[in-house]
Design an enzyme around this catalytic site. Structure first.
Site, PDB file in Angstrom:
ATOM      1  N   GLN A 192       1.187  -2.214   0.347  1.00 21.62           N
ATOM      2  CA  GLN A 192       0.035  -0.136  -0.235  1.00 21.62           C
ATOM      3  C   GLN A 192       0.940   1.535   0.125  1.00 21.62           C
ATOM      4  O   GLN A 192       1.922   1.002   0.660  1.00 21.62           O
ATOM      5  CB  GLN A 192      -1.062   0.367   1.320  1.00 21.62           C
ATOM      6  CG  GLN A 192      -0.202  -0.878   2.723  1.00 21.62           C
ATOM      7  CD  GLN A 192      -0.026   1.847   3.082  1.00 21.62           C
ATOM      8  OE1 GLN A 192      -0.063   1.427   2.383  1.00 21.62           O
ATOM      9  NE2 GLN A 192       0.872   1.500   4.312  1.00 21.62           N
ATOM     10  N   SER A 229       0.093   6.979   2.623  1.00 20.86           N
ATOM     11  CA  SER A 229       0.699   8.311   3.732  1.00 20.86           C
ATOM     12  C   SER A 229       2.011   8.856   2.928  1.00 20.86           C
ATOM     13  O   SER A 229       2.943   8.180   1.565  1.00 20.86           O
ATOM     14  CB  SER A 229       1.493   7.326   5.373  1.00 20.86           C
ATOM     15  OG  SER A 229       0.469   7.221   6.001  1.00 20.86           O
ATOM     16  N   GLU A 276     -10.067  -1.846   5.635  1.00 19.73           N
ATOM     17  CA  GLU A 276      -8.743  -1.552   6.753  1.00 19.73           C
ATOM     18  C   GLU A 276      -9.435  -1.994   7.707  1.00 19.73           C
ATOM     19  O   GLU A 276      -8.864  -2.413   9.147  1.00 19.73           O
ATOM     20  CB  GLU A 276      -7.245  -0.765   5.799  1.00 19.73           C
ATOM     21  CG  GLU A 276      -6.424  -1.290   6.620  1.00 19.73           C
ATOM     22  CD  GLU A 276      -5.622   0.448   6.606  1.00 19.73           C
ATOM     23  OE1 GLU A 276      -3.494   0.331   6.026  1.00 19.73           O
ATOM     24  OE2 GLU A 276      -5.189   0.946   5.214  1.00 19.73           O
ATOM     25  N   ASN A 292      -6.434   5.973  15.941  1.00 20.67           N
ATOM     26  CA  ASN A 292      -7.769   6.091  16.477  1.00 20.67           C
ATOM     27  C   ASN A 292      -8.480   7.333  16.873  1.00 20.67           C
ATOM     28  O   ASN A 292      -9.479   7.175  17.171  1.00 20.67           O
ATOM     29  CB  ASN A 292      -7.530   5.294  17.677  1.00 20.67           C
ATOM     30  CG  ASN A 292      -7.036   3.320  17.940  1.00 20.67           C
ATOM     31  OD1 ASN A 292      -7.314   3.058  16.759  1.00 20.67           O
ATOM     32  ND2 ASN A 292      -6.861   2.447  18.629  1.00 20.67           N
ATOM     33  N   GLU A 293      -7.456   8.337  16.858  1.00 22.64           N
ATOM     34  CA  GLU A 293      -8.090   9.342  17.128  1.00 22.64           C
ATOM     35  C   GLU A 293      -8.842  10.088  15.981  1.00 22.64           C
ATOM     36  O   GLU A 293     -10.106  10.322  15.914  1.00 22.64           O
ATOM     37  CB  GLU A 293      -7.149  10.668  17.203  1.00 22.64           C
ATOM     38  CG  GLU A 293      -6.146  10.071  18.898  1.00 22.64           C
ATOM     39  CD  GLU A 293      -5.595   9.125  18.849  1.00 22.64           C
ATOM     40  OE1 GLU A 293      -5.169   8.746  18.237  1.00 22.64           O
ATOM     41  OE2 GLU A 293      -5.424   8.899  20.138  1.00 22.64           O
TER      42      GLU A 293
END
Lengths: 422, 335
Positions: A131, A134, A247, A403-404
């Site tokens: 992948q 980012s 994902e 997770n934020e």
């Protein structure tokens, strides 16, 4: 009015037979000694060979249509396959980025030509995929990516830099988003590219535990034919978000992984003679409860998905007056519900491994910091495997959207709170 | 495999929800707490009309012989509305206790009237349930331990943080049953009561999440709804996650209670631990997000907060339930 409902956890005959078949094949075929680390040259060869064996047995992509090498099994049977796979401690899936992230996107947004060309090769690990989401300046703020795709004859020229690309150091191809327009979200296009093409430079990045599970990718005028645009030009954000749902949700980290890890944790706890320590025992119990909750939750989701393929009666009256409800009913069919799943499993994974390390005590640190052992949570008493698993688990709350970010998505998209600045 | 509510169960929950919404539960609860149980008793009859009180009663005794999952669906709604009265006792534990005990005379005397709502019952099961809730306003009071089942004689009232829970000390009354059949029957009743209690906790937790989401969307500070702040959003997301992943454990516990005696203790305890934890997180967050107004009685938040504080610790403490799971896991892993 009174209910006439039932519930049960019994698998039907076909699913039980499927489980038995998978279990017996894995028992006969999973290598007794662990394969070399997946990010080494010999590990790469061994893991690709393992994928070919799985594919030859018809077990590499069981949930796919038969036309592409799958067996078209139900979502529940896929969960059962995953339980057996992790229970057997079978090797990490070298092509998991392709199988679990790209393939679902191809099924939803790809052309028939793309599916026919890419999926069978992916199923055999002839092509291993990485992948490429980012960038140095676009992590949580994924829509801020700067790598460009510029129009040229018959295709596109990619330039820019990608980073934290899992498996890129050894993969054959990669997929990701590239800027094709100025609009933040509607100026992005989903492209697949050859990691061996002219203009591509890959630099492995050593991780905190010493392994090289991910890499930077530098792109300098890399040609990509039109045939490798996935979905429409400038519609990449929508396409990518469907992949992100996979994902974050069940497919990348199936409950089988945690069910198996929780069982190994319970064995370790008993073998270590620590089952009489109340504080440790409470944490083992908490880990077991959470792993079981995820397993049962996925069973519910999977059977509901199957049921949803048949037409449903209209929703019952009396529910409409309730605001955004977090219950199973309200969340059904919501892609954003995958964000709840992602937060849950990633925190569960860290917790299970933290308890295991505490059970191992001073022996926890002695594991050789081997390369990436994703998916191998370790023998009941194997300190090194638990330690590798712990390092891997710590990435969970970060990748696939921190997770934020997930909690913000849950609050706004599932619970209906007003959108705000990030 | 089937682990999500059926269309019938969803319709049942919706009908119950509609009835309870219309019934003005906050007023009924205030009256119940203020020694005026009549409106609550009338409401109980309406629960009976919907079939709620007969769910766990066999057809032979005038009940519906429903699956425990139906009981879970019903109790979640009762918790959602913070219904006053001994629901876990009268709807779940007592019918299961009498049915499992299998004494036809006792069954014939009590089960048809529990099912049709004529009788509301309660029981104490020391040490897990030390007081008989609402024993001074219901017509059947039992006291059970592992060896004996007796009528309970209501004694002094004890104050509960939840003033709708009329806690009453009960002394031993007439002996109803003794012998080896009592222990398993009481054990089954404890599991049924814990399951019903867990379902109420989940429903109460959801009610608090919904109320708090509404408030966070309306209350403005610094020129924006407080629900727009990430610090608030993330806490509420965690509440939603806790409730979402507790529910399947509840359904699995209902399945175990019906079909899997060897895992019932483990699975009921997992449900109780998870639902109590999730509800307590919802309670703490609801209070924090409401701020001072939540702390004021007038906000009405207290009906759910105090219910959760009480139910989270009765029908088995978290420690007792975790210990049951620990035992099951240690035994399973060592054999």
């Amino acid at each position: 009015m009174s209910p006439v409902g039932t519930m049960n956890l019994d698998l039907d005959h076909e699913t039980r037979a499927f489980r038995a078949e998978v279990r017996s094949w894995l028992a006969a075929n999973v290598p007794t000694a662990p394969l070399p680390p997946v990010d080494t040259p010999e590990g790469d060869r061994a893991h690709r060979a393992w994928e070919r064996r799985l594919a030859a047995a018809g077990l590499s992509v069981v949930s796919w249509p038969t036309a592409y090498g799958g067996r078209d099994v139900s979502p529940l049977q896929w969960l059962i396959f995953e339980e057996e796979y992790h229970r057997a401690r079978a090797p990490v899936r070298i092509n998991q980025n392709g199988l679990f992230l790209l393939a679902p996107t191809l099924f939803t947004h790809g052309t028939a030509e793309q599916r026919a060309r890419l999926l069978p090769r992916m199923a055999r690990a002839d092509d291993v995929w990485a992948q490429a989401w980012s960038e140095p300046e676009a992590g949580s703020d994924l829509a801020g990516i700067r790598s460009r795709a510029v129009r040229t004859d018959g295709g596109w020229l990619l330039s820019g830099q990608k980073t934290w690309s899992t498996r890129a150091a050894q993969a054959d191809h990669a997929f990701g988003l590239f800027r094709t327009g100025v609009d933040r979200h509607r100026g992005l296009t989903y492209l697949m590219f050859d990691l061996r093409a002219a203009g591509v430079t890959v630099r492995p990045i050593q991780q905190v535990g010493g392994a090289t599970g991910f890499a930077e990718i530098f792109l300098d005028q890399v040609f990509v034919p039109d045939a490798d645009v996935l979905g429409a030009v400038d519609q990449g954000w929508t396409v990518a978000m469907s992949t992100a749902g996979h994902e974050r949700g069940l497919s990348l980290r199936s409950p089988g992984r945690f069910t198996a890890a929780a069982q190994r944790l319970v064995r370790l706890w008993c073998q270590a003679g620590t089952h009489t320590d109340p504080a440790l025992s409470d944490r083992v119990v908490a880990g077991w409860i959470a792993a079981r909750a995820y397993q049962l939750h996925s069973y519910g989701t999977a059977t509901q998905e199957a049921a949803d393929r048949t037409p449903e009666p209209p929703p019952p009256p009396g529910r409409a007056d309730r605001p955004a409800q977090a219950g199973a009913t309200a969340l059904r069919g919501s892609g954003h519900a995958a964000s709840m799943t992602k937060v849950f499993w990633s925190e569960l994974d860290v917790a299970l491994h933290e308890v295991a390390l505490d059970l191992l005590g001073p022996h926890a640190e002695t594991g050789g910091l081997r390369a990436d052992s994703a998916g191998r949570a370790g023998d009941a008493g194997g300190a090194d495997a638990w330690l590798d698993g712990y390092l891997f688990s710590l990435a969970g709350p970060i990748y696939a959207g921190t997770n934020e970010i997930q909690r913000t998505v849950i609050a706004e998209r599932v619970l209906g709170l007003p959108r705000g600045r990030r | 495999m089937k682990l999500t509510p059926s269309a019938e169960q969803e319709q049942f929950a919706a009908a119950l929800h509609a009835m309870l919404t219309e019934a003005d539960i906050p007023t009924v609860a205030r009256q119940w707490a203020a020694d005026d149980p009549a409106p609550g008793q009338v409401l109980w009859r309406r629960l009976a009309e919907l079939g709620v009180t007969g769910l766990a009663v066999p057809a032979r005794w005038g009940g519906l012989a429903a699956h425990p999952a139906d009981l879970v669906v019903a109790c979640e709604e009762l918790g959602h509305h913070a219904l006053p009265g001994p629901a876990a006792e009268s709807i779940a534990a007592l019918p299961m206790l009498l049915t499992t005990l299998g004494d036809d005379a006792l069954c014939e005397t009590w089960l048809p009237r529990l099912a049709n709502g004529e009788v509301i019952g309660t029981l104490a099961v020391p040490p897990h349930v030390p007081y008989a809730t609402d024993a001074d306003v219901v017509s059947l009071v039992l006291r059970a331990d592992e060896q004996t089942l007796r009528l309970g004689v209501p004694g002094p009232r004890r104050r509960s943080v939840d003033d709708t829970r009329r806690l009453v000390e009960v002394a031993d009354g007439a002996l109803l049953a003794t012998g080896p059949a009592v222990g398993p029957a009481v054990g089954h009743a404890l599991n049924a009561g814990a399951l019903a209690c867990a379902a109420q906790l989940l429903g109460a937790g959801h009610a608090l999440l919904e109320t708090t989401l509404r408030y966070a969307g309306q209350r403005t500070q610094f020129g924006q709804p407080i629900g727009q702040f990430q610090a608030v959003k993330h806490q509420l997301a965690d509440v939603a996650i806790g409730l979402e992943f507790a529910r399947p454990l509840l359904y699995a516990a209902a399945v175990a209670l019906a079909d899997h005696p060897t895992t019932t203790a483990r699975d009921v305890s997992a449900a109780k631990v998870a639902c109590a934890d999730a509800a307590q997180r919802a309670a703490r967050t609801a209070l924090q997000v409401h701020g001072a107004i939540g702390y004021a009685r007038e906000s009405g938040l207290g009906s759910w907060l105090t219910r959760i504080w009480a139910l989270a610790r009765t029908w088995g403490t978290q420690s007792w339930h975790r210990e049951r799971i620990r035992t099951a896991l240690a035994t399973g892993a060592l054999t």
